[in-house]
Design an enzyme around this catalytic site. Sequence first.
Site, PDB file in Angstrom:
ATOM      1  N   GLU A 281      -8.872 -89.703  -2.244  1.00  0.00           N
ATOM      2  CA  GLU A 281      -7.911 -90.546  -1.144  1.00  0.00           C
ATOM      3  C   GLU A 281      -8.712 -91.495  -0.407  1.00  0.00           C
ATOM      4  OE1 GLU A 281      -6.883 -87.286   1.655  1.00  0.00           O
ATOM      5  OE2 GLU A 281      -6.328 -88.690   3.212  1.00  0.00           O
ATOM      6  N   HIS A 310     -14.875 -71.721 -20.716  1.00  0.00           N
ATOM      7  CA  HIS A 310     -13.655 -70.963 -21.346  1.00  0.00           C
ATOM      8  C   HIS A 310     -12.487 -71.501 -21.291  1.00  0.00           C
ATOM      9  CE1 HIS A 310     -17.220 -68.571 -22.895  1.00  0.00           C
ATOM     10  NE2 HIS A 310     -17.043 -69.286 -21.463  1.00  0.00           N
ATOM     11  N   LYS A 425       3.207 -88.112   5.678  1.00  0.00           N
ATOM     12  CA  LYS A 425       3.081 -87.048   7.686  1.00  0.00           C
ATOM     13  C   LYS A 425       4.573 -88.115   7.488  1.00  0.00           C
ATOM     14  CE  LYS A 425      -1.683 -86.661   7.957  1.00  0.00           C
ATOM     15  NZ  LYS A 425      -2.979 -87.014   9.245  1.00  0.00           N
TER      16      LYS A 425
END
Length: 457
Positions: A281, A310, A425
């Site tokens: 961000e 793995h 937003k």
Amino acid sequence: MIKIDYSGVMEKSVREHGIKEEELEKFDISKYHAALESKIDRKEIGFYDLPYQDTSKIKETAEQIRQKFRYFVVIGIGGSSLGNLMLHQALNHIMYNELPDMYPKFYMLDNPDPVVLEGIMRMVNPKETCFNVISKSGSTAETMANYLVARNELSKYVDKSKLPEHFIFTTDPSAGNLNKIADREEIKRLFIPQNVGGRFSVLTPVGLLSAAVTGIEIDRILSGAKSMSQICREPSLDNPGYLIAIIHYIMFNRGKNISVMMPYSNHLYNFADWYRQLWAESLGKRYSTEGKEINVGQTPIKSLGAIDQHSQIQLYNEGPNDKIITFIRVEKTNKDYEIDATPYRDIEGLSYLTGHTLHELLLTEQTATAVSLIKNKRPNLTITIDEITPENLGKLIFIYFTATAFSGELFHINAFNQPGVEMGKKYTYGLMGRRGFREYADEINKIKKEDFVLTLP
Ligand code: PA5
């Protein structure tokens, strides 16, 4: 103790993918340093002051909560949740909530996915629950919605007049809806300094209250951060934040677009998650500070050793050479188990484990992974801490704050804003019918097309 071993990013180790010694030595730190210092002097960047704050109000509030409540639920998202999760996982027992004698139980209500709230409400006794609503802006839709729904749920068990006692708000010192509600209902508040943004706020009441409530010694975290706060202002490669920033910057310019953070410690997995937000961000930006379109930023990935050996390591070793990998290694553990394969001494594939410990195996795997990466010319660095303590965590946090702020200077971007987040937003507000945001909903409705959608039964 913190040690940063960066030999694995140098030319000597990873050949043409590495950094030449003179490249580091000649790096012009001073001009970027001066730019950052002037922002600190102008009080534009607040995290440098946090180690010196007075924590008495946070501790007092935490103590009151511990006396009165058996369940503590944080409602927040992004910078208002990830730091809490990180401190809690790193410094409390790994099975904290499951242990019968650990109180208050700690829960995070972050995603507005109803299953989260439903799950939490099943775990807590509402009458004994305190909710800490954290939002710097006091307007984030997810947090506000979770607050409203949680409040409503609580009102089914608690008398209306008593509701405010179950809430504490952590927010901006003056602006935002949480302040309006707190004024109206006399809800207790803690404040986030104005010049400290969400992802830089773990060392404010945002992260420190839930830490103190669950028994973490928050002054020790700050003392660790304080011990880094001077060295992290040195204009040299001895400044660990600058060193990390410069290495990543050079690597980015060499096509290492991905930054993997891989602790070999379950306690630090959320640290990698916290870093993911901080790096993404802060540094993923479209425009430079001069307004030029540059689209910079490294994609941060979190991995956990040894589990991701793995899963991810095959890709890191042999896929595109586009990553820089940071390992975090913890030398000491407070509990370890010796491995005893004597019941199977005839099975050679097991007997070699006898006499070793689980922690030794974990650390050996980290060494082996780093070596295999170097063999494949994959740049990596290893941060070693002697043990997980509040002080060491405070140091790591401060180093990464500094690395992020300094990277902002290197890239010529504003590391402290988040226009990409704000845009999302606004569209959400528009689509959810918030007044003043209609144009955003109209825009989305105009571009919505069904032409390229595959629908299956
Ligand atoms: O780092 C940031 O600024 C963001 O991730 C915010 O923390 C996040 O959007 C939540 O914002 P707020 O605390 O205002 O609810």
